[in-house]
Design a protein around this motif. Structure first.
Motif, short mmCIF file in Angstrom:
data_model
loop_
_atom_site.label_atom_id
_atom_site.label_comp_id
_atom_site.label_asym_id
_atom_site.label_seq_id
_atom_site.Cartn_x
_atom_site.Cartn_y
_atom_site.Cartn_z
N ALA A 1 42.18 33.32 50.37
CA ALA A 1 40.69 33.72 50.41
C ALA A 1 40.34 35.03 50.56
O ALA A 1 39.67 35.86 49.86
CB ALA A 1 40.08 32.69 51.36
N LEU A 2 40.87 35.66 51.83
CA LEU A 2 40.69 37.14 52.23
C LEU A 2 41.08 38.09 51.11
O LEU A 2 40.26 38.95 50.71
CB LEU A 2 41.08 37.33 53.54
CG LEU A 2 40.42 36.53 54.82
CD1 LEU A 2 40.96 37.02 56.07
CD2 LEU A 2 38.94 36.84 54.91
N LEU A 3 41.98 37.75 50.64
CA LEU A 3 42.70 38.68 49.69
C LEU A 3 41.96 38.58 48.30
O LEU A 3 41.43 39.50 47.49
CB LEU A 3 44.07 38.47 49.19
CG LEU A 3 45.38 38.73 50.50
CD1 LEU A 3 46.74 38.25 49.85
CD2 LEU A 3 45.33 40.08 50.52
N LEU A 4 41.44 37.54 47.99
CA LEU A 4 40.81 37.19 46.81
C LEU A 4 39.41 37.98 46.79
O LEU A 4 38.89 38.66 46.04
CB LEU A 4 40.60 35.94 46.58
CG LEU A 4 39.43 35.42 45.25
CD1 LEU A 4 40.36 36.06 43.74
CD2 LEU A 4 39.57 34.12 45.16
N LEU A 5 38.63 37.75 48.13
CA LEU A 5 37.43 38.42 48.56
C LEU A 5 37.53 39.95 48.45
O LEU A 5 36.74 40.52 48.00
CB LEU A 5 36.86 37.93 49.91
CG LEU A 5 35.48 38.45 50.14
CD1 LEU A 5 34.31 38.15 49.36
CD2 LEU A 5 35.12 38.05 51.66
N GLY A 6 38.69 40.34 48.90
CA GLY A 6 39.01 42.09 49.09
C GLY A 6 38.97 42.41 47.63
O GLY A 6 38.66 43.76 47.30
N GLY A 7 39.78 41.67 46.74
CA GLY A 7 40.03 42.08 45.23
C GLY A 7 38.48 42.22 44.57
O GLY A 7 38.49 43.10 43.91
N PHE B 1 36.90 45.46 43.09
CA PHE B 1 36.45 45.51 41.62
C PHE B 1 35.21 45.96 41.62
O PHE B 1 34.75 46.68 40.55
CB PHE B 1 36.90 44.11 41.06
CG PHE B 1 36.54 44.17 39.72
CD1 PHE B 1 37.30 44.81 38.72
CD2 PHE B 1 35.42 43.51 39.06
CE1 PHE B 1 36.83 44.89 37.24
CE2 PHE B 1 35.09 43.40 37.90
CZ PHE B 1 35.71 44.16 36.93
N LEU B 2 34.35 45.19 42.06
CA LEU B 2 32.81 45.75 42.00
C LEU B 2 32.34 46.90 42.69
O LEU B 2 31.44 47.69 41.82
CB LEU B 2 31.99 44.58 43.00
CG LEU B 2 30.45 44.78 43.05
CD1 LEU B 2 30.07 44.20 41.68
CD2 LEU B 2 29.93 43.61 43.94
N GLY B 3 33.14 47.67 43.54
CA GLY B 3 33.00 49.01 43.84
C GLY B 3 33.39 50.00 42.94
O GLY B 3 32.59 50.79 42.43
N VAL B 4 34.56 49.57 42.27
CA VAL B 4 34.89 50.36 40.91
C VAL B 4 33.94 50.46 39.77
O VAL B 4 33.44 51.29 39.30
CB VAL B 4 36.20 49.93 40.38
CG1 VAL B 4 36.54 50.80 39.17
CG2 VAL B 4 37.46 50.42 41.60
N VAL B 5 33.22 49.04 39.44
CA VAL B 5 32.51 48.95 38.43
C VAL B 5 31.13 49.73 38.81
O VAL B 5 30.57 50.56 37.86
CB VAL B 5 32.07 47.47 38.24
CG1 VAL B 5 30.91 47.28 37.40
CG2 VAL B 5 33.36 46.86 37.56
N VAL B 6 30.56 49.84 39.89
CA VAL B 6 29.43 50.24 40.32
C VAL B 6 29.44 51.80 40.09
O VAL B 6 28.71 52.51 39.80
CB VAL B 6 28.87 49.84 41.84
CG1 VAL B 6 27.96 50.81 42.20
CG2 VAL B 6 28.55 48.51 41.51
N HIS B 7 30.68 52.32 40.50
CA HIS B 7 31.15 53.83 40.68
C HIS B 7 30.81 54.10 39.22
O HIS B 7 30.43 55.40 39.02
CB HIS B 7 32.39 54.15 41.33
CG HIS B 7 32.76 55.47 41.19
ND1 HIS B 7 31.98 56.59 42.09
CD2 HIS B 7 33.65 56.22 40.49
CE1 HIS B 7 32.63 57.72 41.61
NE2 HIS B 7 33.59 57.58 40.69
#
Length: 156
Positions: free
Chosen positions: A39-45, A49-55
């Protein structure tokens, strides 16, 4: 020693001097920890991903592009209207009774870019072509022939 009659438990064995054996320790379950790590790995991924999209969206919104509008043809008086998104606002301009060839270059930035270019022929007809080029991308073109015909370039 004789066998006990069927159905009866065997007689107790001799007492051990150290007493009865203690119960085996309970094994810890591993699956809750494995589930937590997944669950932590999925949340971190998802966060990465969201950070890359926002950037990427932020970079694209702040990038300046050059839009070149061009109208060519073999006729005289044409009406030209063009629109461009600038900083989130749609700006519409018109040039009536323009002579060909005609060119206009704009620079714009913002998340929404693009617009349209329309070249409308007069009553004398003829042929007119509109062309829109964004930076060094392939141009978008359209051609109109005849009286009051319009060439419309959109989708850029």
């Amino acid at each position: 020693m004789s066998e006990p009659p069927p159905g009866l438990p065997p007689p107790p064995g001799p007492e051990q001097p150290w007493g009865p054996r203690p119960p085996a320790p309970r094994r810890r379950r591993r699956w809750p920890w494995v589930l937590l790590v997944l669950a932590l790995l999925l949340l971190g991924g998802c966060v990465a991903f969201l950070g890359v999209v926002v950037h990427e969206v932020s970079e694209d919104a702040s990038r300046t592009v050059r839009i070149t509008y061009t109208a060519t043809g073999n006729t005289r008086d044409v009406d030209i209207s063009y629109s461009t998104w600038r900083d989130g606002n749609l700006e519409v301009s018109q040039d009536n009774d323009a002579t060909l060839p005609w060119t206009k270059e704009l620079h714009t930035k913002g998340f929404i870019k693009g617009g349209s270019l329309t070249v409308t022929l007069g009553p004398d007809g003829g042929t007119a072509t509109c062309t829109v080029r964004v930076d060094d991308n392939p141009p978008i073109t359209a051609t109109a022939t005849g009286a009051f015909a319009s060439a419309v370039c959109t989708g850029f």
